[in-house]
Design an enzyme around this catalytic site. Sequence first.
Site, PDB file in Angstrom:
ATOM      1  N   ASP A  68     -14.189 -19.517  25.634  1.00 13.11           N
ATOM      2  CA  ASP A  68     -13.143 -20.077  26.494  1.00 13.11           C
ATOM      3  C   ASP A  68     -13.527 -21.466  26.986  1.00 13.11           C
ATOM      4  OD1 ASP A  68     -13.115 -17.213  26.458  1.00 13.11           O
ATOM      5  OD2 ASP A  68     -11.756 -17.194  28.162  1.00 13.11           O
ATOM      6  N   HIS A 124     -10.661 -23.414  28.722  1.00 13.83           N
ATOM      7  CA  HIS A 124      -9.734 -23.466  29.857  1.00 13.83           C
ATOM      8  C   HIS A 124      -9.449 -24.859  30.407  1.00 13.83           C
ATOM      9  CE1 HIS A 124      -8.653 -19.325  30.507  1.00 13.83           C
ATOM     10  NE2 HIS A 124      -9.917 -18.948  30.348  1.00 13.83           N
ATOM     11  N   ASP A 142      -8.314 -19.459  24.391  1.00 15.43           N
ATOM     12  CA  ASP A 142      -8.195 -19.883  25.797  1.00 15.43           C
ATOM     13  C   ASP A 142      -8.537 -21.359  25.962  1.00 15.43           C
ATOM     14  OD1 ASP A 142      -7.329 -17.396  26.481  1.00 15.43           O
ATOM     15  OD2 ASP A 142      -8.829 -17.045  28.040  1.00 15.43           O
ATOM     16  N   ASN A 158      -5.880 -14.923  24.919  1.00  9.67           N
ATOM     17  CA  ASN A 158      -4.780 -14.288  25.653  1.00  9.67           C
ATOM     18  C   ASN A 158      -3.985 -15.296  26.476  1.00  9.67           C
ATOM     19  OD1 ASN A 158      -7.228 -14.313  27.432  1.00  9.67           O
ATOM     20  ND2 ASN A 158      -5.822 -13.424  28.915  1.00  9.67           N
ATOM     21  N   HIS A 159      -4.582 -16.455  26.801  1.00  7.52           N
ATOM     22  CA  HIS A 159      -3.853 -17.461  27.579  1.00  7.52           C
ATOM     23  C   HIS A 159      -2.929 -18.323  26.725  1.00  7.52           C
ATOM     24  CE1 HIS A 159      -5.209 -17.291  31.829  1.00  7.52           C
ATOM     25  NE2 HIS A 159      -6.151 -16.520  31.277  1.00  7.52           N
ATOM     26  N   HIS A 161     -11.080 -13.180  20.365  1.00  8.43           N
ATOM     27  CA  HIS A 161     -11.102 -13.528  21.782  1.00  8.43           C
ATOM     28  C   HIS A 161     -11.464 -12.337  22.661  1.00  8.43           C
ATOM     29  CE1 HIS A 161     -10.245 -15.759  25.402  1.00  8.43           C
ATOM     30  NE2 HIS A 161      -9.505 -14.754  25.825  1.00  8.43           N
ATOM     31  N   HIS A 186     -13.359 -14.231  26.538  1.00  5.39           N
ATOM     32  CA  HIS A 186     -12.377 -13.545  27.404  1.00  5.39           C
ATOM     33  C   HIS A 186     -12.831 -13.288  28.831  1.00  5.39           C
ATOM     34  CE1 HIS A 186      -8.740 -11.393  28.141  1.00  5.39           C
ATOM     35  NE2 HIS A 186      -9.216 -10.174  28.001  1.00  5.39           N
TER      36      HIS A 186
END
Length: 459
Positions: free
Chosen positions: A137, A139, A166, A198-199, A250, A356
């Site tokens: 990730d 972000h 992500d 998932n994002h 992920h 994740h």
Amino acid sequence: MLSASEPPVAAASLPSATPPPPSSDEDFFSSVSVASTSSPSSPSTPIPSPPQPHPEIPISWPEDGTLTLAWVTNLMLAFDWSSKNLSPAELPSVLPVAVFDRLILMGSKILHKEPNCVHIDSGSGLGPDSRVVVVGDVHGQLHDVLFLLRDAGFPSEDRFFVFNGDYVDRGAWGLETFLLLLAWKVFMPNRVFLLRGNHESKYCTSVYGFEKEVLAKYADSGKHVYRKCLGCFEGLPLASIIGDNVYTAHGGIFRSIAVTPAKRAKGKKNRKIILNPDVSALALGSMEELLKARRSVLDPPWEGANLIPGDVLWSDPSMKPGLSPNKERGIGLLWGPDCTEDFLKKLNLKLIIRSHEGPDAREKRHGMKGMDQGYTIDHDVQSGKLITLFSAPDYPQFQATEDRYRNKGAYIILGPPNFDIPIYRSFDAVTPRPKVNPYYDYEDCIDSDEELDLASMAS
């Protein structure tokens, strides 16, 4: 090339202001961040970088439509410079909508043609001189991504990258981060692999800031840019297999969707048989099932016949044996060390790398290791290991409490001959981050590891 025996890499100076942009990753961007390998090595003193040169802006699309290293590195420099010198609303003066459209279209076409699980092996150019960098990730933490690329070395003929999803939400530069990685994908489609997190969904981006970020940056064209990004997210593959030995995704593993044939109605010739999925019995899925799953859904369902994408994106490991619904998240699975062993054996693998979970999620998970170094070895079983990898240091960017996690980020290097022995590389966050306002209410917003608002997700 990087290896376990190399010392930590300190920041290097920025390229000169005169064109063309740098011809190699050794000449490009740096910061005061420092990385360290998992092997013993001497500490390195951070070296502050000199004033940053002005990039060539606005970005224009190449006349022949072919991206080059100079184009991509100038985009990196432009995004870094604009984050420090312009307001978010001025991003179109750096990357015009027309150029965005060309990039997102070309990237989407490439991604949508890839299978649910991409294979990185000898057939795709993986050889005795190759390395594979796996990233968790990020972000929207643009500056940490720029440092990571500099520290690991840019993608090249013998340096592959697998990004484990992500790219957006939480951080303030999700759009720039995703578009930068998409540009690398377009430039080197067989060396850079972008998996879905998932994002990368409509629900998460509407809750955790990416939608509002895009609208703030592109104003009247914001809805258009956001829709194009969502369409591109749909094309992101779900998983990868590296060197026939390593599975990356992920969230993690996935269930088998058992089906029972419905009875054909009497007197109805050639009537199509509808298969009824049996979701009550949980068992590990197969590669064939993963490849057949329909990934082009913005918000993977938590019920019905198409559960595999939700499992791959939302599942978490547990220290408790067995396979069970992930009630904490409301979607996906929880799986124990016995399931990791069975999954590795079933697919003839040695290693699972998933992401994740950041320090905030791990803080609330009883019995699971913390994420202070950017990675954890969660399961160590007879057939191999399960690793959680998180590449966003000092996460989240915006935090309601005064005490920050101050976690390191990390990436993994896999090398020949079997690409199944991970070399861990931890790094600190680039500081200081440019001052910017959050795009979501981080004080009142639910944590991503808490139960989802499934009704909102469904609508």
